[in-house]
Design an enzyme around this catalytic site. Structure first.
Site, PDB file in Angstrom:
ATOM      1  N   ASP A 219       0.811  -1.152   0.167  1.00 38.30           N
ATOM      2  CA  ASP A 219       0.095   0.156   0.003  1.00 38.30           C
ATOM      3  C   ASP A 219       0.830   1.357   0.052  1.00 38.30           C
ATOM      4  OD1 ASP A 219      -2.238  -1.755  -0.026  1.00 38.30           O
ATOM      5  OD2 ASP A 219      -2.770  -1.154   2.227  1.00 38.30           O
ATOM      6  N   ASP A 221       0.555   4.088   1.509  1.00 46.17           N
ATOM      7  CA  ASP A 221       0.549   4.696   2.827  1.00 46.17           C
ATOM      8  C   ASP A 221       1.520   3.835   3.934  1.00 46.17           C
ATOM      9  OD1 ASP A 221      -1.381   2.805   3.129  1.00 46.17           O
ATOM     10  OD2 ASP A 221      -2.963   4.020   3.470  1.00 46.17           O
ATOM     11  N   TRP A 281     -14.050  -1.268  -1.583  1.00 45.82           N
ATOM     12  CA  TRP A 281     -13.072  -1.500  -0.246  1.00 45.82           C
ATOM     13  C   TRP A 281     -13.105  -3.019   0.540  1.00 45.82           C
ATOM     14  CZ3 TRP A 281     -12.887  -2.437   4.867  1.00 45.82           C
ATOM     15  CH2 TRP A 281     -11.653  -2.175   5.696  1.00 45.82           C
ATOM     16  N   GLU A 284     -10.511  -8.227  -0.799  1.00 44.87           N
ATOM     17  CA  GLU A 284      -9.311  -8.830  -1.778  1.00 44.87           C
ATOM     18  C   GLU A 284      -8.167  -9.511  -0.835  1.00 44.87           C
ATOM     19  OE1 GLU A 284      -9.488  -5.675  -1.630  1.00 44.87           O
ATOM     20  OE2 GLU A 284      -7.481  -5.541  -0.713  1.00 44.87           O
ATOM     21  N   ASP A 285      -7.602  -8.932   0.174  1.00 49.62           N
ATOM     22  CA  ASP A 285      -6.540  -9.393   0.761  1.00 49.62           C
ATOM     23  C   ASP A 285      -7.156 -10.771   1.942  1.00 49.62           C
ATOM     24  OD1 ASP A 285      -8.324  -8.097   2.632  1.00 49.62           O
ATOM     25  OD2 ASP A 285      -6.717  -6.825   3.569  1.00 49.62           O
ATOM     26  N   MET A 311       1.554   4.412   9.378  1.00 42.35           N
ATOM     27  CA  MET A 311       0.566   4.379   8.124  1.00 42.35           C
ATOM     28  C   MET A 311       0.176   6.042   8.191  1.00 42.35           C
ATOM     29  SD  MET A 311      -3.356   3.046   7.870  1.00 42.35           S
ATOM     30  CE  MET A 311      -3.299   1.795   6.704  1.00 42.35           C
ATOM     31  N   HIS A 314      -5.307   9.145   6.639  1.00 37.63           N
ATOM     32  CA  HIS A 314      -5.854   9.804   5.597  1.00 37.63           C
ATOM     33  C   HIS A 314      -7.521   9.437   5.882  1.00 37.63           C
ATOM     34  CE1 HIS A 314      -6.264   5.937   3.644  1.00 37.63           C
ATOM     35  NE2 HIS A 314      -4.997   5.442   4.238  1.00 37.63           N
ATOM     36  N   ARG A 316     -10.775   7.907   3.751  1.00 34.65           N
ATOM     37  CA  ARG A 316     -11.338   6.852   2.720  1.00 34.65           C
ATOM     38  C   ARG A 316     -11.273   7.692   1.533  1.00 34.65           C
ATOM     39  NH1 ARG A 316     -14.350   2.046   2.794  1.00 34.65           N
ATOM     40  NH2 ARG A 316     -13.633   1.960   5.153  1.00 34.65           N
TER      41      ARG A 316
END
Ligand SMILES: *[C@@H]1O[C@H](CO)[C@@H](O)[C@H](O)[C@H]1NC(C)=O
Ligand SMILES: *[C@@H]1O[C@H](CO)[C@@H](O)[C@H](O)[C@H]1NC(C)=O
Ligand SMILES: *[C@@H]1O[C@H](CO)[C@@H](O)[C@H](O)[C@H]1NC(C)=O
Ligand SMILES: *[C@@H]1O[C@H](CO)[C@@H](O)[C@H](O)[C@H]1NC(C)=O
Ligand SMILES: *[C@@H]1O[C@H](CO)[C@@H](O)[C@H](O)[C@H]1NC(C)=O
Length: 375
Positions: A219, A221, A281, A284-285, A311, A314, A316
């Site tokens: 990712d 971030d 969102w 998938e992981d 991280m 932020h 979404r």
């Protein structure tokens, strides 16, 4: 008479207190000079290591100040992959053969201070990493890395985070003596985000450029807080995160396999990559984790002292709303994984640009099917 006695006693007490103070002071001085001497020793050692300039974010409170020589606890890290046997990349042409890069790179600094407040200037990042080539590629000049590592970063609307990521990761990866390339895969347009597809695309597009052995999906971030967290592949799929500041330096759940993951080319092919069918969102992981375990592999993580991450905070992103179908889909991974993944991937590359610090691949992943057709 009693007054005199009192006076003498008082005097004695005073003397005793003075003596105690003196002793206390002496002990403090001795301790102070000891510590000071250690620091002097530490700085002079840093100074003599002129081949490896200390990183500005070096954590000076680390005891002893010597280069870390971390040995992984058994079972937690796994073995490194065997050296690659692929064809030589001609970027690394040199007359005399280089020695293999050390397993335990000597330039590592261990824990680092990571913050996301200072503004980042990419030109300066480039200047500080002069040996990073066009497209964000780097090959150690003093040794031959055993693996070629492609780092795949999917995102959209997060240029600001990209700057921090490049600022921190290039120096870390160089100190790790990694042979690597950075691929930023950007979903074109404003339709629902599909991270799994972007990962799969990154895998295929990176392989078109170099014979990579190892793929790290990160990712934008997430920044590691310790450079001993080696961005390499192992004999089992790897989750580089053991503790994340966002979750109070834990993981949200034991089987969490998101954020930063790494698989060898063979491991990724074995699970048919990511699912292409998670739009929006989440999910998938977890599906990715199921693919790994369903094919008999096991995820390994670094030691908790080394697998710490920060991280960037932020909100979404828009067009990345919760995917309501994700729980149903995850239950079906076993049935769907053989026909949904790398072998069913459809996309179009819109633009591919090599910037000094990364390769930008902008792609069209198509649109999410209408809700009723999903699941
Ligand atoms: C370190 O610096 C000394 C003197 O400046 C130089 O002779 C030596 O080659 C340098 N060593 C390395 C490894 O760069
Ligand atoms: C610096 O290192 C010390 C000792 O290992 C550790 O306790 C501290 O948390 C580290 N600080 C940061 C910001 O990483
Ligand atoms: C510091 O270094 C000394 C000698 O190199 C070693 O014996 C000691 O265990 C080290 N201490 C720490 C906290 O690493
Ligand atoms: C790589 O080597 C081939 C054959 O020697 C050559 O044609 C090609 O131009 C080289 N590519 C680069 C990027 O140097
Ligand atoms: C990537 O390339 C696209 C198309 O050229 C461009 O619009 C976008 O701003 C670029 N993004 C980054 C982060 O480089």
């Amino acid at each position: 008479m009693s007054r005199l006695l009192l006076g003498v006693t008082l005097e004695r007490i005073c003397k005793a207190i003075l003596l105690l103070c003196l002793i206390h002071f002496l002990i403090l001085m001795i301790l102070y000079f000891n510590v000071y001497a250690q620091h002097l020793d530490f700085f002079s050692r840093l100074g003599t290591k002129n081949s490896t300039r200390p990183h500005p974010y070096y954590n000076f409170s680390r005891p002893n100040g010597t280069a870390p020589s971390y040995t992984a606890p058994a079972g937690s890290t796994g073995e490194l992959l065997p050296p690659s046997t692929g064809p030589e990349s001609n970027q690394s042409i040199s007359e005399k053969p280089l020695p293999p890069c050390p397993e335990d790179p000597p330039a590592l600094v261990g824990p680092m201070l990571i913050e996301f407040k200072s503004a980042i200037n990419l030109e300066r990042v480039k200047k500080e990493n002069p040996d990073v080539r066009e497209g964000g590629k780097y090959i150690p000049s003093d040794c031959k890395a055993k693996q070629r590592v492609a780092i795949i970063i999917p995102f959209r609307y997060r240029e600001h985070h990209l700057n921090y990521w490049l600022h921190y990761l290039h120096p870390i990866l160089r100190r790790q003596r990694a042979n690597y390339g950075i691929y930023i895969i950007i979903q074109n347009g404003d339709d629902t985000f599909n991270k799994g597809k972007l990962m799969n695309i990154g895998f295929l597009e990176a392989l078109k450029e170099e014979p990579y052995d190892c793929f790290i999906f990160s990712d934008i971030d997430l920044v590691p807080m310790d450079d001993r967290n080696l961005y390499r592949c192992y004999n089992q799929p790897r989750h580089y995160i053991t503790a994340m500041d966002k979750f109070g330096f834990r993981l949200p759940y034991v089987n969490y396999f998101g954020g930063v993951t790494g698989l060898s080319k063979a491991q990724f092919l074995k699970i048919n990559g990511f699912s292409n069918e998670f739009w929006g969102w989440g999910g998938e992981d977890d599906d990715f984790y199921s693919r790994v375990t369903l094919t008999g592999m096991k995820v390994a993580r670094p030691h908790i002292q080394i697998g710490k991450y920060r991280m960037i905070k932020h909100a979404r992103d828009k067009h990345n709303e919760d995917n309501p179908q994700r729980f149903v889909k995850i239950r079906n991974t076993k049935m769907t994984m053989l026909k949904d993944g790398l072998n069913s991937l459809q996309y179009q590359v819109i633009n591919k640009v090599k910037y000094p610090l990364y390769t930008n691949i902008t792609v069209d992943v198509g649109k999410s099917p209408p809700m009723s057709a999903q699941g």
